[in-house]
Enzyme design. Structure first.
Site, PDB file in Angstrom:
ATOM      1  CD  GLU A  51      -7.033   1.132  -3.593  1.00 19.10           C
ATOM      2  OE1 GLU A  51      -7.108   2.210  -2.976  1.00 19.10           O
ATOM      3  OE2 GLU A  51      -5.981   0.461  -3.656  1.00 19.10           O
ATOM      4  CB  CYS A  63      -0.867  -0.030   1.251  1.00 25.47           C
ATOM      5  SG  CYS A  63      -1.936   1.394   1.432  1.00 25.47           S
TER       6      CYS A  63
HETATM    7 ZN   LIG Z   1      -3.736   1.009   0.120  1.00 20.88          ZN
END
Ligand SMILES: [Zn+2]
Length: 176
Positions: free
Chosen positions: A137, A94
């Site tokens: 997401e 991420c």
């Molecule tokens: Zn992320």
């Protein structure tokens, strides 16, 4: 405009994001900023809270299309994940948690609906990488990070590292 990526420890990443109307002028601006910021980073998906906007929008660049010229980033506004099927277990990373990659269990197939910039609702049945990106997401829109979904043992091992990362972030708060 390219925006700064918010890092773990930033409160905006832990807030549940609000729905936003596609008519709202802010929607267009957030979408453009997401696309601009995605284009200069190495990940293939990005959610609005990661650039500091607590609203329900994310974008995904379809990297599973082999011909790069045919890839157009996809925009999802007010997505609602409806059904999950099967499972996949893969390494995830991420942009908001640099240099950490961990295995995360996700559904293999996801059915969801989402609005486009014209306000039109569309239904999707997606799988594999696309399904994983949408789940990652969508978690951002709910204030969830992928490190919340790893095994308790791995989380314990990473705890010190994540805490240190968060403490160096501006208005860094607790992780864990
Ligand atoms: Zn992320």
């Amino acid at each position: 405009m390219i925006q700064k990526i918010r890092l773990i420890g930033d409160k905006v990443l832990r807030k549940k994001a609000e729905p936003i109307s596609p008519d709202n002028p802010k929607t267009k601006q957030v979408v453009q900023d997401l696309l601009d910021t995605l284009a200069v980073n190495e990940e293939f998906a990005l959610a609005a809270p990661q650039i500091g906007h607590s609203c329900r929008i994310f974008v995904i660049n379809p990297i599973w299309i082999e011909d790069e010229d045919k890839r157009t980033p996809m925009v999802f506004i007010n997505p609602e994940l409806l059904e999950y099927e099967g499972e996949q277990f893969m390494l995830e990373g991420c942009l908001s948690i640099p240099e950490i990659y961990e295995k995360v269990k996700r559904a293999q197939i996801v059915k969801f609906r989402s609005q486009d910039l014209h306000g039109k609702w569309k239904n999707y049945t997606i799988r594999e990488l696309f399904a994983r990106a949408a789940q990652h997401e969508n978690d951002h829109l709910d204030g969830i990070l992928f490190v919340d979904r790893i095994s308790p043992i791995r989380r314990k091992l990473l705890h010190g590292k994540l805490k240190k990362m968060a403490s160096t972030t501006k208005d860094g708060v607790n992780v864990g």
